[in-house]
Write a protein that holds these residues in place. Structure first.
Motif, PDB file in Angstrom:
ATOM      1  N   GLU A  27      15.799  11.356  -7.108  1.00  0.00           N
ATOM      2  CA  GLU A  27      14.447  11.916  -6.972  1.00  0.00           C
ATOM      3  C   GLU A  27      13.431  11.046  -7.720  1.00  0.00           C
ATOM      4  O   GLU A  27      12.348  10.743  -7.209  1.00  0.00           O
ATOM      5  N   THR A  28      13.790  10.624  -8.908  1.00  0.00           N
ATOM      6  CA  THR A  28      12.907   9.771  -9.700  1.00  0.00           C
ATOM      7  C   THR A  28      12.679   8.431  -9.010  1.00  0.00           C
ATOM      8  O   THR A  28      11.553   7.939  -8.953  1.00  0.00           O
ATOM      9  N   MET A  29      13.735   7.840  -8.469  1.00  0.00           N
ATOM     10  CA  MET A  29      13.593   6.555  -7.782  1.00  0.00           C
ATOM     11  C   MET A  29      12.770   6.713  -6.506  1.00  0.00           C
ATOM     12  O   MET A  29      12.002   5.825  -6.143  1.00  0.00           O
ATOM     13  N   GLY A  30      12.916   7.849  -5.811  1.00  0.00           N
ATOM     14  CA  GLY A  30      12.102   8.104  -4.622  1.00  0.00           C
ATOM     15  C   GLY A  30      10.627   8.211  -4.979  1.00  0.00           C
ATOM     16  O   GLY A  30       9.759   7.664  -4.286  1.00  0.00           O
ATOM     17  N   PHE A  32       9.243   6.863  -7.570  1.00  0.00           N
ATOM     18  CA  PHE A  32       8.848   5.513  -7.984  1.00  0.00           C
ATOM     19  C   PHE A  32       8.508   4.664  -6.756  1.00  0.00           C
ATOM     20  O   PHE A  32       7.508   3.951  -6.737  1.00  0.00           O
ATOM     21  N   GLY A  33       9.316   4.775  -5.716  1.00  0.00           N
ATOM     22  CA  GLY A  33       9.066   4.040  -4.478  1.00  0.00           C
ATOM     23  C   GLY A  33       7.773   4.475  -3.809  1.00  0.00           C
ATOM     24  O   GLY A  33       7.005   3.648  -3.306  1.00  0.00           O
ATOM     25  N   LYS A  34       7.514   5.790  -3.802  1.00  0.00           N
ATOM     26  CA  LYS A  34       6.258   6.299  -3.224  1.00  0.00           C
ATOM     27  C   LYS A  34       5.058   5.792  -4.011  1.00  0.00           C
ATOM     28  O   LYS A  34       4.017   5.486  -3.438  1.00  0.00           O
ATOM     29  N   GLY A  35       5.203   5.718  -5.313  1.00  0.00           N
ATOM     30  CA  GLY A  35       4.117   5.211  -6.148  1.00  0.00           C
ATOM     31  C   GLY A  35       3.815   3.748  -5.856  1.00  0.00           C
ATOM     32  O   GLY A  35       2.654   3.340  -5.789  1.00  0.00           O
ATOM     33  N   LYS A  37       4.418   2.212  -2.976  1.00  0.00           N
ATOM     34  CA  LYS A  37       3.794   2.157  -1.648  1.00  0.00           C
ATOM     35  C   LYS A  37       2.319   2.526  -1.736  1.00  0.00           C
ATOM     36  O   LYS A  37       1.469   1.893  -1.120  1.00  0.00           O
ATOM     37  N   SER A  38       2.020   3.563  -2.501  1.00  0.00           N
ATOM     38  CA  SER A  38       0.633   3.997  -2.662  1.00  0.00           C
ATOM     39  C   SER A  38      -0.198   2.912  -3.336  1.00  0.00           C
ATOM     40  O   SER A  38      -1.348   2.655  -2.944  1.00  0.00           O
ATOM     41  N   PHE A  39       0.359   2.264  -4.331  1.00  0.00           N
ATOM     42  CA  PHE A  39      -0.341   1.187  -5.027  1.00  0.00           C
ATOM     43  C   PHE A  39      -0.628   0.028  -4.079  1.00  0.00           C
ATOM     44  O   PHE A  39      -1.741  -0.497  -4.036  1.00  0.00           O
ATOM     45  N   ARG A  40       0.370  -0.368  -3.298  1.00  0.00           N
ATOM     46  CA  ARG A  40       0.174  -1.472  -2.344  1.00  0.00           C
ATOM     47  C   ARG A  40      -0.861  -1.114  -1.289  1.00  0.00           C
ATOM     48  O   ARG A  40      -1.664  -1.959  -0.892  1.00  0.00           O
ATOM     49  N   LYS A  41      -0.836   0.138  -0.826  1.00  0.00           N
ATOM     50  CA  LYS A  41      -1.820   0.582   0.174  1.00  0.00           C
ATOM     51  C   LYS A  41      -3.225   0.526  -0.419  1.00  0.00           C
ATOM     52  O   LYS A  41      -4.168   0.077   0.225  1.00  0.00           O
ATOM     53  N   GLY A  42      -3.371   0.949  -1.646  1.00  0.00           N
ATOM     54  CA  GLY A  42      -4.669   0.897  -2.312  1.00  0.00           C
ATOM     55  C   GLY A  42      -5.158  -0.524  -2.498  1.00  0.00           C
ATOM     56  O   GLY A  42      -6.346  -0.815  -2.332  1.00  0.00           O
ATOM     57  N   MET A  43      -4.243  -1.432  -2.827  1.00  0.00           N
ATOM     58  CA  MET A  43      -4.631  -2.833  -2.979  1.00  0.00           C
ATOM     59  C   MET A  43      -5.042  -3.434  -1.642  1.00  0.00           C
ATOM     60  O   MET A  43      -5.984  -4.208  -1.565  1.00  0.00           O
ATOM     61  N   ALA A  44      -4.364  -3.041  -0.562  1.00  0.00           N
ATOM     62  CA  ALA A  44      -4.709  -3.554   0.766  1.00  0.00           C
ATOM     63  C   ALA A  44      -6.068  -3.024   1.206  1.00  0.00           C
ATOM     64  O   ALA A  44      -6.861  -3.737   1.815  1.00  0.00           O
ATOM     65  N   GLU A  45      -6.359  -1.759   0.899  1.00  0.00           N
ATOM     66  CA  GLU A  45      -7.652  -1.179   1.267  1.00  0.00           C
ATOM     67  C   GLU A  45      -8.780  -1.826   0.470  1.00  0.00           C
ATOM     68  O   GLU A  45      -9.883  -1.971   0.962  1.00  0.00           O
ATOM     69  N   GLU A  46      -8.487  -2.227  -0.743  1.00  0.00           N
ATOM     70  CA  GLU A  46      -9.500  -2.866  -1.577  1.00  0.00           C
ATOM     71  C   GLU A  46      -9.879  -4.235  -1.023  1.00  0.00           C
ATOM     72  O   GLU A  46     -11.018  -4.671  -1.137  1.00  0.00           O
ATOM     73  N   ASP A  47      -8.933  -4.908  -0.385  1.00  0.00           N
ATOM     74  CA  ASP A  47      -9.177  -6.242   0.157  1.00  0.00           C
ATOM     75  C   ASP A  47     -10.001  -6.211   1.442  1.00  0.00           C
ATOM     76  O   ASP A  47     -10.611  -7.204   1.806  1.00  0.00           O
TER      77      ASP A  47
END
Length: 78
Positions: A27-30, A32-35, A37-47
């Motif tokens: 559950e913790t690793m899941g 962590f993975g969602k976090g 993905k969310s971080f990468r999505k936010g970085m892509a939207e910022e670009d």
């Protein structure tokens, strides 16, 4: 003497499994993975370039303003 051997790592892994259990770790690793993905999505939207703001003539007035403009002015007597 200063380094850990494979036996030390196995013992540490067993202790972690006993303390947290399989469900907690997965559950913790899941999460962590969602976090990540969310971080990468936010970085892509910022670009992405943001569109320029619309001129004031193309912006619709709020619904409350339209409703109040449609009503006839009421006279109040004191």
């Amino acid at each position: 003497m200063g380094s850990f051997t494979i036996t030390h790592w196995i013992v540490v892994a067993l202790v972690v499994l006993v303390l947290f259990g399989r469900g907690k770790i997965s559950e913790t690793m899941g999460d962590f993975g969602k976090g990540i993905k969310s971080f990468r999505k936010g970085m892509a939207e910022e670009d992405r370039p943001t569109p320029p703001p619309a001129p004031p003539s193309q912006i619709a007035p709020p619904a409350a303003t339209q409703e109040s403009a449609a009503k006839a002015p009421e006279s109040r007597e004191v």
